[in-house]
Design a protein around this motif. Structure first.
Motif, short mmCIF file in Angstrom:
data_model
loop_
_atom_site.label_atom_id
_atom_site.label_comp_id
_atom_site.label_asym_id
_atom_site.label_seq_id
_atom_site.Cartn_x
_atom_site.Cartn_y
_atom_site.Cartn_z
N GLU A 1 0.84 -1.20 0.00
CA GLU A 1 0.00 0.00 0.00
C GLU A 1 0.87 1.25 0.00
O GLU A 1 0.56 2.25 -0.66
CB GLU A 1 -0.91 -0.01 1.22
CG GLU A 1 -2.00 -1.09 1.19
CD GLU A 1 -2.78 -1.15 2.49
OE1 GLU A 1 -2.46 -0.37 3.42
OE2 GLU A 1 -3.71 -1.98 2.59
N ALA A 2 1.97 1.21 0.75
CA ALA A 2 2.88 2.36 0.79
C ALA A 2 3.56 2.56 -0.56
O ALA A 2 3.68 3.69 -1.05
CB ALA A 2 3.91 2.16 1.89
N VAL A 3 4.02 1.48 -1.18
CA VAL A 3 4.66 1.58 -2.48
C VAL A 3 3.68 2.15 -3.50
O VAL A 3 4.05 2.94 -4.38
CB VAL A 3 5.19 0.21 -2.93
CG1 VAL A 3 5.68 0.26 -4.38
CG2 VAL A 3 6.32 -0.25 -2.02
N ASP A 4 2.42 1.78 -3.41
CA ASP A 4 1.41 2.27 -4.33
C ASP A 4 1.24 3.78 -4.23
O ASP A 4 0.85 4.43 -5.20
CB ASP A 4 0.09 1.57 -4.04
CG ASP A 4 -1.00 1.97 -5.03
OD1 ASP A 4 -0.80 1.79 -6.25
OD2 ASP A 4 -2.06 2.48 -4.59
N ARG A 5 1.56 4.36 -3.08
CA ARG A 5 1.43 5.80 -2.87
C ARG A 5 2.72 6.55 -3.18
O ARG A 5 2.76 7.77 -3.06
CB ARG A 5 0.99 6.06 -1.43
CG ARG A 5 -0.46 5.69 -1.18
CD ARG A 5 -0.77 5.49 0.30
NE ARG A 5 -2.21 5.30 0.50
CZ ARG A 5 -2.86 4.16 0.28
NH1 ARG A 5 -2.19 3.11 -0.15
NH2 ARG A 5 -4.16 4.08 0.49
#
Length: 672
Positions: A502-506
């Motif tokens: 989820e962090a990488v997606d942001r």
């Protein structure tokens, strides 16, 4: 063996023309005594002047260009072959291509070429890769019709580096003159140009954005192309001692003092082959000397010449492998071929991680740059006999040399010099996932002091809101730095690996770096990873867990593991990779622990490489429990090089910054 092989290749070509090329020190001897035909030609790629034309008498003229029966290239080392790609860009097509590497360093892969990918090799009849003596290789390819020879050479070179090429060099260049290949090694996209121009067009677009002309000190023809800026540089022979009046350095000092930037006047170092890969911890080894023996600059150990430096100052990857057993090298400034060659030799050794010491740097060596010169004079032989201080000195040297003298750095500087808009450096998205509000300020303070890197931070708060006082104050203080920050409040029930995804997606950066909330990081941690990514060509880079602080007993251990090598393991809190690699491997697995190990396995399983650079700028903190990597304390107390009571880190860590917001709370809760 190489002579026998080339004799067989000459017999097989029939009546067609053969072109036999050589590059690197003593590579010419491999071509002596061969049965050459009347139109066969021996070509020294090192002395070949890059220009707008290259013709071979007797070559067939076909629709796709000139073609010969055989092109053979004999290179002394991979560094030489990589440089020769630029000079060889004008070689004709060939039905039979032989590439011989007389020696390779032990850490390199065999030269297994991969087809270009656009169908050019669909009619390939045969390919052979064979050992040549103890450390060399021969690669042969047979085609029923001629193929682009530079393309074959490029495929062989890339085979030694696995599949990844690494960051491209910008701006796009056109070259003219002898030694032009020194300035742009390995670039088969470079075009030669006549001295006065103009730059050729591909349809309506010039084939280069910057022209570089390399020549002697005499007058040059006027430049005729107003669309493409031009820069002029001298060959290394132009400021040799015989041309500038002896080796007292006075004439050379005047020449260097007249240059606004003496560093940019020196041909760069090929960091893709001349780099710290293969570094050894050899503090007990002998001390060598870079000096002059006869008419050559050499590296000597006692009365033995280990390496003869090329007249243009080139030091190859094979040369570096022959020096790894030395604890260091003392630089003797009393000789060398000339100022430019001496600077290139010293910068190459430094870029290779060889610990160097020396007296006062003479004025004629201003092309080294002040940071590198200061490091040479700031260390002593006593520093080289201590394993930790020796490696710290090596890291500082390689940083200074690669950043000042690497090909990518030099061409960015040349682009700026003529006012071109060079592409920005890649942005690194630092992904920090934590369950502990009290550690947010500690981690953000260390990220904020990173230098030589463009970055952003994605802060994933796993199970708590940003509105908590200690978190809000830390985030607010970090915001004052101007570094972009994205805060993601993740559900506490979401598994750790999924929160990382989820962090990488942001994240918006082209690169992703994983950061642990309670470990210590030096201010050049990310910059060192970026350097390693450039020269290693690996899909994923990181450091080892060399320094570990065992908080339960307040002991620091230094494990002094092998560094600058391909590996299957790096510390999870130091992972740096491309977003594309994460996509290819499926990202982080949705697991509560071991997500770093699973990512490393996926990269290797997919044919990628993991590279471990030095571990002096990172310290793993181990508390009593709750770790996602569940080794006990005894694991870290085994096979260490040194241990100290309390916190005792490498000097490269440069101390500890004060945490942002309120002081970090006592470590509690689950540790990542």
């Amino acid at each position: 063996m190489i002579t026998t092989l080339l004799r067989g290749a000459l017999r097989a070509r029939g009546t067609e023309v053969a072109l036999l090329c050589h590059t690197g020190t003593e590579s010419r001897a491999a071509l002596d005594g061969l049965p050459l035909g009347p139109l066969d030609r021996i070509l020294d790629l090192d002395s070949l002047a890059v220009s707008g034309s290259f013709e071979v008498e007797g070559a067939w003229e076909r629709g796709l260009g000139a073609e010969v029966g055989l092109v053979a290239v004999v290179a002394a080392a991979p560094t030489d072959l990589h440089r020769a790609l630029t000079a060889a860009a004008g070689l004709p097509r060939a039905a039979h291509v032989v590439v011989a590497l007389l020696a390779t360093p032990g850490h390199q892969e065999p030269p297994l070429p991969a087809s270009p990918g656009m169908g050019q090799w669909r009619d390939l009849q045969e390919a052979r890769v064979r050992r040549l003596d103890r450390s060399g290789w021969v690669c042969e390819l047979f085609f029923p019709n001629g193929v682009e020879t530079p393309q074959v050479l490029d495929a062989v070179v890339q085979g030694t580096r696995a599949r990844r090429r690494g960051p491209a060099t910008a701006p796009l260049a056109v070259l003219h003159g002898p030694e032009a290949a020194l300035w742009r090694p390995g670039d088969t996209g470079v075009r030669g140009v006549e001295e006065a121009g103009p730059v050729p067009l591909r349809r309506v677009t010039p084939v280069g954005d910057l022209a570089l002309r390399v020549g002697g000190t005499g007058p040059r023809a006027g430049w005729t192309d107003e669309r493409v800026p031009v820069l002029d540089r001298d060959t290394t022979a132009a400021d040799s001692w015989e041309h500038i009046g002896g080796n007292d350095g006075l004439a050379a000092a005047r020449r260097w003092s007249e240059r606004p930037d003496p560093v940019s006047a020196v041909a760069p170092i090929d960091e893709l082959t001349v780099n710290p890969a293969g570094f050894r911890k050899a503090e007990d080894g002998p001390l060598g000397e870079l000096t002059v023996h006869g008419d050559r600059a050499v590296v000597r150990e006692g009365g033995k010449d280990l390496v003869a430096v090329a007249p243009d100052g080139t030091v190859t990857d094979v040369d570096l492998s022959r020096l790894r057993h030395l604890r260091g090298i003392r630089v003797d400034w009393s000789g060398h071929t000339g100022p430019s060659a001496a600077v290139r030799a010293v910068a190459s050794l430094a870029a290779g991680g060889v610990p160097l010491i020396g007296g006062t740097v003479p004025a004629w060596a201003a092309g080294l740059g002040r940071p590198l010169a200061d490091l040479l004079t700031g260390a002593s032989d006593e520093d080289l006999t201590d394993r930790l201080r020796r490696e710290e000195h090596s890291v500082r040297l390689r940083r200074a040399a690669l950043r000042a003298h690497g090909v990518r750095a030099r061409w960015r500087a040349l682009g700026v010099e003529v006012g071109l808009a060079v592409p920005p450096e890649p942005r690194v998205s630092v992904v920090l996932c934590t369950r502990r509000p009290g550690m947010v300020g500690f981690a953000l303070a260390q990220i904020a002091r990173q230098r030589h890197v463009r970055l952003e931070v994605v802060l994933a708060l796993h199970g708590f809101p940003v509105s908590l006082p200690e978190v809000a104050s830390a985030v607010a203080e970090f915001g004052e730095t101007g570094i972009p920050l994205v805060v993601h409040e993740a559900d506490g029930g979401t598994v750790f690996g999924a929160v990382l995804n989820e962090a990488v997606d942001r994240a918006s950066g082209t690169l992703v770096a994983k950061w642990d909330d309670d470990d210590w990081y030096g201010p050049e941690h990310l910059a060192d990873l970026l350097l390693a990514r450039t020269y290693s060509g690996a899909e994923l880079v990181g450091t080892g867990q060399d320094f570990v602080h065992l908080q339960e007993v307040d002991v620091t251990v230094w494990r002094s593991r092998e560094s600058e090598t391909s590996t299957r393991f790096v510390a999870g809190g130091t992972i740096l990779t491309d977003r594309g690699v994460l996509e290819e491997t499926g990202g982080f697995r949705p697991l509560p622990r071991a997500v770093d190990t699973q990512l490393l396995l996926a990269v290797v399983r997919g044919g990628g490489r993991v590279y471990r650079t030095h571990g002096l700028g990172y310290v793993l903190r181990r508390t009593g429990g709750g770790h996602t990597w569940s080794e006990d304390m005894a694991y870290f107390l085994h096979n260490y090089a040194r241990q100290w009571f309390g916190r005792r880190f490498s000097a490269l860590l440069e101390g500890e910054p004060a945490p942002f917001g309120r002081p970090a709370a006592q470590n509690t809760g689950e540790h990542r």
